[in-house]
Write a protein that holds these residues in place. Structure first.
Motif, short mmCIF file in Angstrom:
data_model
loop_
_atom_site.label_atom_id
_atom_site.label_comp_id
_atom_site.label_asym_id
_atom_site.label_seq_id
_atom_site.Cartn_x
_atom_site.Cartn_y
_atom_site.Cartn_z
N MET A 59 43.58 45.30 20.89
CA MET A 59 44.08 45.64 22.21
C MET A 59 43.30 44.86 23.25
O MET A 59 42.08 44.83 23.23
N LYS A 60 44.03 44.26 24.17
CA LYS A 60 43.39 43.52 25.26
C LYS A 60 43.50 44.33 26.54
O LYS A 60 44.58 44.73 26.95
N LEU A 61 42.36 44.53 27.16
CA LEU A 61 42.24 45.34 28.36
C LEU A 61 41.73 44.45 29.50
O LEU A 61 40.81 43.67 29.31
N LEU A 62 42.34 44.60 30.66
CA LEU A 62 41.83 43.93 31.85
C LEU A 62 41.39 45.01 32.82
O LEU A 62 42.18 45.87 33.20
N ALA A 63 40.12 45.02 33.17
CA ALA A 63 39.57 46.00 34.11
C ALA A 63 39.30 45.33 35.46
O ALA A 63 38.68 44.26 35.52
N LEU A 64 39.80 45.95 36.51
CA LEU A 64 39.58 45.47 37.87
C LEU A 64 39.03 46.60 38.71
O LEU A 64 39.43 47.75 38.55
N SER A 65 38.15 46.28 39.62
CA SER A 65 37.65 47.30 40.54
C SER A 65 37.49 46.69 41.92
O SER A 65 37.50 45.47 42.08
N ASP A 66 37.37 47.56 42.89
CA ASP A 66 37.12 47.15 44.28
C ASP A 66 38.15 46.14 44.79
O ASP A 66 37.81 45.15 45.41
N ILE A 67 39.41 46.46 44.55
CA ILE A 67 40.50 45.62 45.03
C ILE A 67 40.60 45.69 46.55
O ILE A 67 40.88 44.71 47.21
N HIS A 68 40.37 46.88 47.08
CA HIS A 68 40.39 47.13 48.52
C HIS A 68 41.64 46.58 49.20
O HIS A 68 41.58 46.00 50.28
N GLY A 69 42.77 46.74 48.52
CA GLY A 69 44.05 46.37 49.12
C GLY A 69 44.27 44.90 49.34
O GLY A 69 45.15 44.52 50.12
N ASN A 70 43.54 44.05 48.67
CA ASN A 70 43.68 42.60 48.86
C ASN A 70 44.96 42.12 48.17
O ASN A 70 44.94 41.65 47.05
N LEU A 71 46.07 42.25 48.86
CA LEU A 71 47.38 41.92 48.29
C LEU A 71 47.51 40.45 47.92
O LEU A 71 48.17 40.12 46.94
N ARG A 72 46.91 39.60 48.68
CA ARG A 72 46.98 38.17 48.35
C ARG A 72 46.38 37.91 46.96
O ARG A 72 46.99 37.23 46.13
N ALA A 73 45.20 38.48 46.72
CA ALA A 73 44.55 38.31 45.42
C ALA A 73 45.35 39.01 44.32
O ALA A 73 45.48 38.50 43.21
N VAL A 74 45.87 40.19 44.62
CA VAL A 74 46.65 40.95 43.64
C VAL A 74 47.90 40.16 43.23
O VAL A 74 48.22 40.06 42.05
N SER B 92 50.70 36.71 30.21
CA SER B 92 49.55 36.95 29.36
C SER B 92 49.85 38.05 28.34
O SER B 92 50.87 38.72 28.42
N ASP B 93 48.93 38.25 27.42
CA ASP B 93 49.12 39.29 26.42
C ASP B 93 48.20 40.49 26.65
O ASP B 93 47.71 41.10 25.72
N ILE B 94 47.97 40.81 27.90
CA ILE B 94 47.18 41.99 28.26
C ILE B 94 47.96 43.24 27.86
O ILE B 94 49.15 43.37 28.16
N ASP B 95 47.29 44.18 27.19
CA ASP B 95 47.93 45.42 26.75
C ASP B 95 47.79 46.56 27.75
O ASP B 95 48.63 47.45 27.80
N LEU B 96 46.72 46.55 28.53
CA LEU B 96 46.44 47.64 29.46
C LEU B 96 45.69 47.11 30.66
O LEU B 96 44.76 46.31 30.52
N LEU B 97 46.08 47.56 31.83
CA LEU B 97 45.39 47.22 33.07
C LEU B 97 44.65 48.46 33.56
O LEU B 97 45.25 49.52 33.72
N LEU B 98 43.35 48.34 33.73
CA LEU B 98 42.54 49.46 34.23
C LEU B 98 42.10 49.14 35.65
O LEU B 98 41.43 48.13 35.89
N LEU B 99 42.51 49.99 36.58
CA LEU B 99 42.08 49.86 37.98
C LEU B 99 40.95 50.86 38.17
O LEU B 99 41.17 52.06 38.21
#
Length: 122
Positions: free
Chosen positions: A1-16, A26-33
């Protein structure tokens, strides 16, 4: 399982949006915010506006301030999640210290996002 963890996005829509485009194939299975999804600068900005309008920034004194900040944070979270939901991958969320209680309640209800609350032993 491939997990991508992101934190402190702070609403940065351009980066998102940029990240979403690169993750789409990509073959990411789960996105963790992992917290602080909402744009804290919107909240800070709203406080500055209210100070200029001579409205107290004390939430106990003025309900308008609280409603304004909640609305700004909710819009920020909804925008971020809408982008990530386009990926069609499961999303798990944990609230951060900048995410207001109204955001936490929203995260608990929205599907297909799963929300968890971490409590550390004392």
């Amino acid at each position: 399982m491939k997990l991508l963890a992101l934190s402190d996005i702070h609403g940065n829509l351009r980066a998102v949006r940029e990240l979403s485009r690169s993750l789409f194939s990509s073959d990411i299975d789960l996105l963790l915010l992992a917290g602080d999804i909402a744009n804290e600068s919107i909240v800070t900005f709203s406080r500055k506006i209210l100070v200029k309008l001579r409205v107290s920034t004390d939430p106990e004194k003025h309900r308008e301030r609280s409603c304004f900040e909640k609305s700004a944070q909710m819009q920020s979270v909804q925008d971020v999640l809408a982008e990530f939901l386009k990926l069609g991958r499961p999303i798990a969320c944990v609230a951060g210290n900048e995410d207001l209680p109204v955001v936490v309640e929203y995260l608990k209800r929205i599907q297909p996002v799963s929300y968890t609350h971490l409590t550390l032993p004392t």
